[in-house]
Design a protein around this motif. Structure first.
Motif, PDB file in Angstrom:
ATOM      1  N   THR A 179      -1.600 -16.288  -3.477  1.00 53.49           N
ATOM      2  CA  THR A 179      -0.757 -15.201  -2.038  1.00 53.49           C
ATOM      3  C   THR A 179       0.123 -14.086  -2.989  1.00 53.49           C
ATOM      4  N   ILE A 180      -0.047 -13.289  -3.007  1.00 54.06           N
ATOM      5  CA  ILE A 180       0.774 -11.994  -2.674  1.00 54.06           C
ATOM      6  C   ILE A 180       0.742 -11.361  -0.928  1.00 54.06           C
ATOM      7  N   LYS A 181       2.401 -10.771  -1.919  1.00 59.22           N
ATOM      8  CA  LYS A 181       2.400  -9.079  -1.082  1.00 59.22           C
ATOM      9  C   LYS A 181       3.016  -8.625  -1.478  1.00 59.22           C
ATOM     10  N   ASP A 182       3.239  -7.904  -0.297  1.00 53.79           N
ATOM     11  CA  ASP A 182       3.271  -5.908  -0.439  1.00 53.79           C
ATOM     12  C   ASP A 182       3.498  -5.638   0.851  1.00 53.79           C
ATOM     13  N   TYR A 183       4.301  -4.137   0.533  1.00 48.29           N
ATOM     14  CA  TYR A 183       5.114  -3.040   1.684  1.00 48.29           C
ATOM     15  C   TYR A 183       4.664  -2.295   1.725  1.00 48.29           C
ATOM     16  N   VAL A 184       4.117  -1.641   2.845  1.00 46.68           N
ATOM     17  CA  VAL A 184       3.734  -0.573   3.302  1.00 46.68           C
ATOM     18  C   VAL A 184       4.914   0.498   3.728  1.00 46.68           C
ATOM     19  N   PRO A 185       5.551   1.491   3.439  1.00 44.78           N
ATOM     20  CA  PRO A 185       6.811   2.158   4.336  1.00 44.78           C
ATOM     21  C   PRO A 185       6.564   2.469   6.031  1.00 44.78           C
ATOM     22  N   ALA A 186       6.901   2.264   6.657  1.00 40.41           N
ATOM     23  CA  ALA A 186       6.314   2.382   8.010  1.00 40.41           C
ATOM     24  C   ALA A 186       6.000   3.369   8.427  1.00 40.41           C
ATOM     25  N   HIS A 192      -3.296  -9.792   5.656  1.00 40.59           N
ATOM     26  CA  HIS A 192      -3.479  -9.691   7.177  1.00 40.59           C
ATOM     27  C   HIS A 192      -2.596  -9.124   6.672  1.00 40.59           C
ATOM     28  N   ARG A 193      -2.086  -8.259   8.449  1.00 39.46           N
ATOM     29  CA  ARG A 193      -0.608  -7.363   8.234  1.00 39.46           C
ATOM     30  C   ARG A 193      -0.140  -7.792   9.276  1.00 39.46           C
ATOM     31  N   LYS A 194       1.247  -7.295   8.725  1.00 41.76           N
ATOM     32  CA  LYS A 194       2.900  -8.008   9.860  1.00 41.76           C
ATOM     33  C   LYS A 194       3.334  -6.814   9.660  1.00 41.76           C
ATOM     34  N   LYS A 195       4.381  -5.775  10.957  1.00 40.81           N
ATOM     35  CA  LYS A 195       5.641  -5.403  11.022  1.00 40.81           C
ATOM     36  C   LYS A 195       6.251  -5.616  10.347  1.00 40.81           C
ATOM     37  N   SER A 196       7.178  -5.914  10.119  1.00 45.00           N
ATOM     38  CA  SER A 196       9.040  -5.776   9.625  1.00 45.00           C
ATOM     39  C   SER A 196       9.558  -4.848   9.852  1.00 45.00           C
ATOM     40  N   ASP A 197      10.883  -5.331   8.466  1.00 40.10           N
ATOM     41  CA  ASP A 197      12.097  -4.469   8.350  1.00 40.10           C
ATOM     42  C   ASP A 197      12.062  -3.659   7.553  1.00 40.10           C
ATOM     43  N   PHE A 198      10.595  -4.025   6.981  1.00 35.85           N
ATOM     44  CA  PHE A 198      10.477  -2.982   5.511  1.00 35.85           C
ATOM     45  C   PHE A 198       9.340  -2.180   6.113  1.00 35.85           C
ATOM     46  N   GLY A 199       8.840  -2.672   7.096  1.00 34.85           N
ATOM     47  CA  GLY A 199       7.766  -1.246   6.787  1.00 34.85           C
ATOM     48  C   GLY A 199       6.622  -2.506   7.752  1.00 34.85           C
ATOM     49  N   ILE A 200       5.724  -2.230   7.359  1.00 34.96           N
ATOM     50  CA  ILE A 200       4.162  -3.164   6.901  1.00 34.96           C
ATOM     51  C   ILE A 200       4.472  -4.078   5.844  1.00 34.96           C
ATOM     52  N   GLU A 201       4.233  -4.946   6.383  1.00 38.30           N
ATOM     53  CA  GLU A 201       3.756  -6.062   4.948  1.00 38.30           C
ATOM     54  C   GLU A 201       2.512  -5.920   4.800  1.00 38.30           C
TER      55      GLU A 201
END
Length: 85
Positions: free
Chosen positions: A34-41, A54-63
């Motif tokens: 399982t790999i997670k990365d964050y893209v700024p909002a 899989h894309r999910k909005k988070s406090d950090f942007g898009i997870e």
């Protein structure tokens, strides 16, 4: 795991750029990863090729989360994501 941004210039507003993710198994055994990365909002993911996250909005942007099953020894898999600023 290798992550690359394929542009060698400053990214201006409304420009598209490409990010690649390469996963290689060098452990000698089969893996589930399982790999997670964050893209700024402020960025928008416009297209994906290869492994789809899989894309999910988070406090950090898009997870972005990749759940990759059965990566065999010496196997390499990849993902290409096009993003727009």
């Amino acid at each position: 795991i290798i992550k690359r941004v394929l542009q060698n210039k400053s990214i201006e507003e409304s420009e598209e750029f490409t990010v690649t993710l390469e996963i290689s198994n060098k452990t000698g055994r089969k893996l589930d990863v399982t790999i997670k990365d964050y893209v700024p909002a402020m960025f928008k993911i416009t297209d994906s090729e290869g492994l789809k996250p899989h894309r999910k909005k988070s406090d950090f942007g898009i997870e972005l989360t990749w759940n990759i099953k059965d990566i065999h020894n010496k196997e390499t898999r990849g993902s290409i994501n096009k993003n727009k600023f």
